[in-house]
Design a protein around this motif. Structure first.
Motif, PDB file in Angstrom:
ATOM      1  N   ARG A 184       2.201  10.749  34.789  1.00  0.00           N
ATOM      2  CA  ARG A 184       2.171   9.772  33.700  1.00  0.00           C
ATOM      3  C   ARG A 184       3.430   8.915  33.684  1.00  0.00           C
ATOM      4  O   ARG A 184       3.364   7.716  33.348  1.00  0.00           O
ATOM      5  CB  ARG A 184       1.976  10.503  32.366  1.00  0.00           C
ATOM      6  N   LEU A 185       4.565   9.501  34.014  1.00  0.00           N
ATOM      7  CA  LEU A 185       5.783   8.702  34.099  1.00  0.00           C
ATOM      8  C   LEU A 185       5.652   7.634  35.185  1.00  0.00           C
ATOM      9  O   LEU A 185       6.013   6.472  34.985  1.00  0.00           O
ATOM     10  CB  LEU A 185       6.983   9.604  34.385  1.00  0.00           C
ATOM     11  N   ARG A 186       5.125   8.021  36.334  1.00  0.00           N
ATOM     12  CA  ARG A 186       4.936   7.063  37.416  1.00  0.00           C
ATOM     13  C   ARG A 186       3.954   5.972  37.011  1.00  0.00           C
ATOM     14  O   ARG A 186       4.170   4.789  37.304  1.00  0.00           O
ATOM     15  CB  ARG A 186       4.443   7.779  38.672  1.00  0.00           C
ATOM     16  N   ALA A 191      11.127   5.469  35.937  1.00  0.00           N
ATOM     17  CA  ALA A 191      11.805   6.096  37.074  1.00  0.00           C
ATOM     18  C   ALA A 191      12.255   7.519  36.771  1.00  0.00           C
ATOM     19  O   ALA A 191      12.751   8.213  37.663  1.00  0.00           O
ATOM     20  CB  ALA A 191      13.009   5.246  37.487  1.00  0.00           C
ATOM     21  N   ILE A 192      12.118   7.969  35.524  1.00  0.00           N
ATOM     22  CA  ILE A 192      12.488   9.342  35.161  1.00  0.00           C
ATOM     23  C   ILE A 192      11.631  10.313  35.965  1.00  0.00           C
ATOM     24  O   ILE A 192      10.426  10.092  36.150  1.00  0.00           O
ATOM     25  CB  ILE A 192      12.280   9.576  33.654  1.00  0.00           C
ATOM     26  N   GLY A 250      10.299  13.964  42.243  1.00  0.00           N
ATOM     27  CA  GLY A 250       9.443  14.109  41.080  1.00  0.00           C
ATOM     28  C   GLY A 250       8.067  14.618  41.471  1.00  0.00           C
ATOM     29  O   GLY A 250       7.526  14.272  42.520  1.00  0.00           O
ATOM     30  N   GLY A 251       7.494  15.482  40.624  1.00  0.00           N
ATOM     31  CA  GLY A 251       6.179  16.019  40.888  1.00  0.00           C
ATOM     32  C   GLY A 251       6.141  17.085  41.958  1.00  0.00           C
ATOM     33  O   GLY A 251       5.059  17.529  42.359  1.00  0.00           O
ATOM     34  N   THR A 252       7.318  17.518  42.432  1.00  0.00           N
ATOM     35  CA  THR A 252       7.407  18.603  43.407  1.00  0.00           C
ATOM     36  C   THR A 252       7.843  19.864  42.677  1.00  0.00           C
ATOM     37  O   THR A 252       8.546  19.799  41.673  1.00  0.00           O
ATOM     38  CB  THR A 252       8.415  18.240  44.514  1.00  0.00           C
TER      39      THR A 252
END
Length: 298
Positions: A184-186, A191-192, A250-252
């Motif tokens: 959702r951030l992406r 960029a968080i 992110g997301g890892t």
């Protein structure tokens, strides 16, 4: 770990275990660390201990009980009033294996409330204060227990209670939350980074103290964690890597690199297929919004 001077980190459950170890390391690297915890006396003792190792450490305590939405709202409201930007939001507070089902003042099963729902609500309320940019991190602490976890959408509150299954569900929820949050951030062009982690098997007091564990749970925990576990300082390394490394993606999902991901150095961890189910993640998100009254990034 890169220097953390000028950065501010909020660590939930920072008075013991991997939360304390992470707070100690972040403070030693120059960050201002906010110990968000239930017990003021234990927080004071933790800050004294940190300053014993790092005399110039910048520390503060703020009361937070993630099992109580009123406490989460009070914490977030006070923070928004201050307006200070957050660089690291480390969602670590947790309990495990509560032997008998307990219900919070909000009507939630206690492990789900403490480990997941409170953190979901807290993150939504504090997200406007997280400094924009890829150096800012939201780090949900999950567990290898997610591997055997199931989201019981027909009974998230585990009225047909089983202590270990309820714990596994709460940690699966934390992992799926971290992955969905990063998506959702992406999608919102933020960029968080949201980066879920787990500490492997770590020798902490979570079984003995966290949920009023009974004698069987305490004995089992002491045997498993004592024989297989690593120190809290080592268990905190994946948290610190996700919170500070320029290489953390992110997301890892990060955890120890040893056999069974039980111990070792930070590395990319396996996400079991059921935790990757985006439809279930969206369903969990919508349900969490309804339960906590904290809609955001929808």
């Amino acid at each position: 770990m890169p220097a953390q001077d000028g950065r501010l980190a909020i660590v939930t459950g920072a008075t013991s275990g991997i939360g304390y170890a992470a707070a100690l390391a972040l403070a030693g690297a120059g960050a201002r660390v906010v110990l968000a915890a239930r017990d003021a006396d234990r927080a004071e003792r933790a800050m004294v201990a940190i300053r014993r190792e790092h005399p110039g450490a910048a520390l503060e305590f703020r009361p937070l009980d993630t099992a109580r939405l009123s406490s989460v709202r009070a914490f977030a409201g006070a923070w928004r009033a201050d307006g200070r930007p957050i660089d690291v939001l480390l969602l670590n507070a947790g309990i495990a294996w509560v032997p008998q089902r307990q219900e919070t003042e909000d009507g939630f099963e206690r492990q789900l409330a403490t480990n997941y729902l409170g953190h979901f609500a807290l993150t939504g309320m504090l997200l406007p204060n997280v400094r924009p940019g890829p150096a800012s991190r939201i780090v949900p602490v999950a567990s290898i227990a997610h591997q055997r976890g199931t989201l019981r959408f027909d009974d998230l509150q585990f009225r047909a209670y089983d202590a270990r299954s309820a714990y596994r569900q709460s940690k699966l929820a934390m992992l799926m939350f971290g992955l969905e949050l990063d998506r959702r951030l992406r999608a919102s062009a933020s960029a968080i980074r949201a980066i879920p982690v787990h500490p492997g098997i770590t020798r902490t007091a979570i079984i003995r103290r966290g949920g009023g564990a009974g004698p069987v749970q305490r004995l089992t925990g002491q045997l498993v964690f004592g024989l297989l576990g690593q120190s809290a300082a080592r268990g905190a390394l994946p948290l610190l890597y996700a919170a500070t490394s320029t290489e953390a993606a992110g997301g890892t999902y990060y955890g120890p690199d040893g056999i069974g991901e039980a111990r070792g150095w930070p590395s990319v961890s396996e996400i079991f297929s059921h935790a990757r189910d985006e439809t279930d993640a969206q369903r969990l998100w919508a349900g969490s919004e309804r339960l906590t009254g904290a809609p955001w990034l929808s």
